[in-house]
Write a protein that holds these residues in place. Structure first.
Motif, short mmCIF file in Angstrom:
data_model
loop_
_atom_site.label_atom_id
_atom_site.label_comp_id
_atom_site.label_asym_id
_atom_site.label_seq_id
_atom_site.Cartn_x
_atom_site.Cartn_y
_atom_site.Cartn_z
N ARG A 129 0.91 -1.02 0.09
CA ARG A 129 0.01 -0.23 0.10
C ARG A 129 0.83 1.08 0.12
N PRO A 130 0.49 2.35 -0.60
CA PRO A 130 1.41 3.49 -0.59
C PRO A 130 1.22 3.95 0.77
N ASP A 131 2.65 4.76 1.36
CA ASP A 131 2.95 4.97 2.30
C ASP A 131 2.29 6.45 2.74
N LEU A 132 2.15 7.14 1.57
CA LEU A 132 1.30 8.38 1.74
C LEU A 132 0.80 8.71 0.23
N THR A 133 -0.69 8.99 0.36
CA THR A 133 -1.32 9.57 -0.80
C THR A 133 -1.82 10.94 -0.65
N LEU A 134 -1.43 11.53 -1.69
CA LEU A 134 -1.82 12.94 -1.75
C LEU A 134 -3.04 13.33 -2.73
N LEU A 135 -4.23 13.61 -2.24
CA LEU A 135 -5.41 13.70 -2.98
C LEU A 135 -5.56 15.16 -3.42
N LEU A 136 -5.62 15.46 -4.61
CA LEU A 136 -5.63 16.57 -5.25
C LEU A 136 -7.15 16.86 -5.32
N ASP A 137 -7.78 17.91 -4.69
CA ASP A 137 -9.16 18.00 -4.84
C ASP A 137 -9.64 19.16 -5.20
N ALA A 138 -10.73 19.30 -6.07
CA ALA A 138 -11.32 20.58 -6.54
C ALA A 138 -12.73 20.24 -7.06
N PRO A 139 -13.74 21.32 -7.13
CA PRO A 139 -14.93 20.82 -7.71
C PRO A 139 -14.63 20.52 -9.28
N VAL A 140 -15.53 19.47 -9.55
CA VAL A 140 -15.24 18.74 -10.89
C VAL A 140 -15.56 19.64 -12.02
N GLU A 141 -16.40 20.84 -11.91
CA GLU A 141 -16.31 21.82 -13.03
C GLU A 141 -15.12 22.72 -13.44
N ILE A 142 -14.30 22.72 -12.31
CA ILE A 142 -12.83 23.59 -12.51
C ILE A 142 -12.09 22.57 -13.35
N GLY A 143 -12.27 21.32 -12.89
CA GLY A 143 -11.15 20.42 -13.57
C GLY A 143 -11.79 20.02 -14.95
N MET A 144 -13.02 20.00 -15.40
CA MET A 144 -13.27 19.83 -16.38
C MET A 144 -13.06 21.07 -17.45
N ALA A 145 -13.09 22.22 -16.77
CA ALA A 145 -12.79 23.39 -17.63
C ALA A 145 -11.37 23.39 -18.06
N ARG A 146 -10.64 22.74 -17.35
CA ARG A 146 -9.10 22.83 -17.78
C ARG A 146 -8.96 21.57 -18.98
N VAL A 147 -9.88 20.52 -18.57
CA VAL A 147 -9.74 19.42 -19.76
C VAL A 147 -10.25 19.92 -20.96
N ARG A 148 -11.11 20.52 -20.97
CA ARG A 148 -11.78 20.91 -22.25
C ARG A 148 -10.75 21.80 -23.11
N ASN A 149 -9.83 22.28 -22.83
CA ASN A 149 -8.61 23.11 -23.44
C ASN A 149 -7.52 22.20 -24.14
N ARG A 150 -7.70 20.84 -23.60
CA ARG A 150 -6.81 19.98 -24.14
C ARG A 150 -7.14 19.71 -25.80
N ALA A 151 -5.88 19.18 -26.65
CA ALA A 151 -6.30 19.12 -28.01
C ALA A 151 -6.94 17.80 -28.27
#
Length: 207
Positions: A129-151
């Motif tokens: 198992r991992p010794d440490l897990t960093l969970l980067l969390d943000a509202p989904v709409e913020i992440g999806m706005a970034r994804v839509r800019n991908r080619a």
């Protein structure tokens, strides 16, 4: 030789994992720690081929069962040929996603039985198992706005917002179940604040 530490970085699409993966590697290396950076699915020749099959938006429809099994098939290769050898040699392993992503995406997003994922986790990973897990969390709409800019959008990125909402809830549930290991990093802050929080959290292992 002292066994290395295993750190994983998790979060739904667009939360900044790639940027912060590079930051964590550089931060650890300042302490003279040898770091192996890898990703899931992927990390080995075979696992990368499985990754391509999983992410290809133009391939045949992948069943939920096939998707889950392919994730763990890639993980088995990854553990055997990359993660375990690196840890045994005293390297720290930094992975972009690991099994928490399966609980989030296949368990939460696909509504698959958690008991099935748990069985495969024990079967493939044993006690790893991992010794440490960093969970980067943000509202989904913020992440999806970034994804839509991908080619190019892959098969997962093309999912509906509701899928990612379920995946995010899956991640947060994992954090509630494993608070000693999974640490929340609020990814909707300015990058400097995100990385300050990451640095503070890494002190857990750097002691």
């Amino acid at each position: 030789m002292i066994r290395g530490k295993f750190i994983t970085l998790e979060g739904v699409e667009g939360v900044g994992k790639t940027t912060n993966l590079a930051f964590i590697k550089e931060h650890l290396e300042k302490y003279g720690i040898p770091v192996v950076v890898t990703r899931e699915p992927g990390g080995t020749l075979l696992a990368e081929k499985i990754r391509h099959l999983l992410l290809d938006a133009n391939s045949e429809t992948v069943t939920e069962q096939a998707e889950l099994l392919m994730m763990f098939a890639a993980r088995a290769q990854h553990i055997k040929h990359v993660i375990e050898p690196a840890l045994a040699q005293g390297n720290w392993v930094l992975s972009d996603r690991f099994t928490d992503a399966t609980y989030a995406y296949q368990g939460g997003g696909r509504n698959m039985k958690v008991s099935t994922i748990e069985w495969l986790e024990h079967f493939v990973q044993g006690h790893l198992r991992p010794d440490l897990t960093l969970l980067l969390d943000a509202p989904v709409e913020i992440g999806m706005a970034r994804v839509r800019n991908r080619a190019v959008i892959d098969r997962f990125e093309a999912e509906k917002v509701s899928f990612f909402e379920r995946a995010r809830r899956g991640y947060l549930l994992q954090m509630e179940l494993h608070p000693h290991r999974i640490k929340l990093i609020k990814a909707n802050q300015p990058l400097v604040e995100v990385q300050r929080a990451i640095t503070e959290t890494l002190r857990i292992l750097l002691r």
